[in-house]
Design a protein around this motif. Structure first.
Motif, PDB file in Angstrom:
ATOM      1  N   GLU A 160      33.271  38.403  39.882  1.00 27.22           N
ATOM      2  CA  GLU A 160      34.445  38.116  39.048  1.00 27.22           C
ATOM      3  C   GLU A 160      35.551  39.154  39.263  1.00 27.22           C
ATOM      4  O   GLU A 160      36.722  38.797  39.427  1.00 27.22           O
ATOM      5  N   ASN A 163      37.112  38.857  42.880  1.00 23.78           N
ATOM      6  CA  ASN A 163      37.996  37.694  43.009  1.00 23.78           C
ATOM      7  C   ASN A 163      39.288  37.880  42.215  1.00 23.78           C
ATOM      8  O   ASN A 163      40.369  37.534  42.686  1.00 23.78           O
ATOM      9  N   LYS A 164      39.176  38.446  41.025  1.00 24.61           N
ATOM     10  CA  LYS A 164      40.351  38.644  40.175  1.00 24.61           C
ATOM     11  C   LYS A 164      41.340  39.619  40.808  1.00 24.61           C
ATOM     12  O   LYS A 164      42.551  39.359  40.836  1.00 24.61           O
TER      13      LYS A 164
END
Length: 294
Positions: A160, A163-164
């Motif tokens: 997460e 990707n962020k």
């Protein structure tokens, strides 16, 4: 009589940039892996400062000016930051950063120092302090340390976060990222000057270096580099919303380190509370010279 012309006051960053050139100048080192840009001031026992993922060597300006009265202060631009060469690997780990740090210390002929890591810089600092050159580090100081997401238990969070951050880089670019993220680096009571300086430093990140730093953050676990053979201390801004005080205290406990909170500071305490941070580092340097274990 003619009216006096009002000239606009210089911006906070203009004043700080002038101080930077005068009091904490940049120079270039050629090393085996390419080049490393550093800023340096003062003479005496060495203290080496490693910045975080959203910053650079200039972020230490006011801390360095204070410390430079009694120490040799060196702050690097991490690989891929400033004019420092990026690392060869697209997904480097802490050993790659530690190797570049060793090259820098060799180039500067620093055999002993206090090593300071802020945020992501804490991972590189801890990796170096636990490696084969550990005898060079008399004391380790971690300020708002990032633990990283490399532990298997953090696999979902790792994906997460990676990707962020990559998405933000691609969609916003560095300038917009600096405008949006810089406010989260400071406490609600931070000055206009502190906000401006955090944003100025963040806006100068190089995308290539930032991508490699994301891989370091997501692939590493600071605690895998314990135990340490030298005294260690951990500090954290009491209003840090990025590496929260409890997580920093947990890291301190795991490392057997002392822990303290920095009042009226968020994540970027070296910018928001430079005199407090400089005092802490001066004390750490003094303890390193007297052989104090705490």
């Amino acid at each position: 009589m003619p009216h006096a012309i009002d000239h606009p006051a210089p911006s906070p960053t203009t004043e700080l940039q002038a101080q930077l050139a005068l009091h904490f100048p940049q120079r270039l080192l050629e090393v085996a892996g390419g080049r490393v840009t550093i800023r340096e001031c003062g003479t005496g026992p060495a203290i080496v400062l490693l910045h975080g993922i959203g910053s650079g060597s200039a972020s230490w300006l006011e801390v360095a000016r204070e410390l430079g009265q009694s120490a040799r202060v060196i702050a690097w631009d991490a690989p891929g930051y400033g004019e420092s060469s990026p690392l060869r690997s697209l997904a480097p780990d802490a050993s790659d950063y530690a190797e570049r740090l060793l090259q820098m210390l060799d180039a500067l002929d620093i055999q002993h120092c206090v090593l300071v890591g802020h945020s992501l810089g804490a991972i590189t600092a801890t990796a170096f302090a636990s490696g084969v050159q550990r005898q060079r580090i008399s004391r380790l100081v971690l300020i708002s340390p990032a633990q990283g997401y490399g532990h298997p238990a953090r696999a979902l969070l790792r994906k997460e976060v990676r990707n962020k951050r990559l998405h933000a880089l691609e969609q916003l670019g560095i300038t917009q990222m600096a405008e949006q993220r810089s406010r989260y680096m400071l406490s609600p009571r931070a000055s206009v000057k502190a906000h401006a300086w955090v944003q100025w430093n963040m806006a100068r990140i190089n995308p290539e270096g930032y991508r490699q730093a994301i891989e370091l953050l997501c692939g590493e676990d600071l605690l895998r580099h314990s135990p340490l053979s030298m005294p260690c201390e951990v500090h954290c801004g009491e209003a840090d919303g990025i590496t929260a005080p409890q997580s920093c205290q947990d890291i301190a406990s795991a490392l057997g380190a002392t822990f303290s909170l920095i009042a009226d500071a968020g994540h970027a305490s070296p910018i928001e509370q430079p005199m407090v941070v400089a005092s802490q580092l001066a004390l750490a340097l003094k303890k390193s010279l007297t052989g104090a274990s705490l």
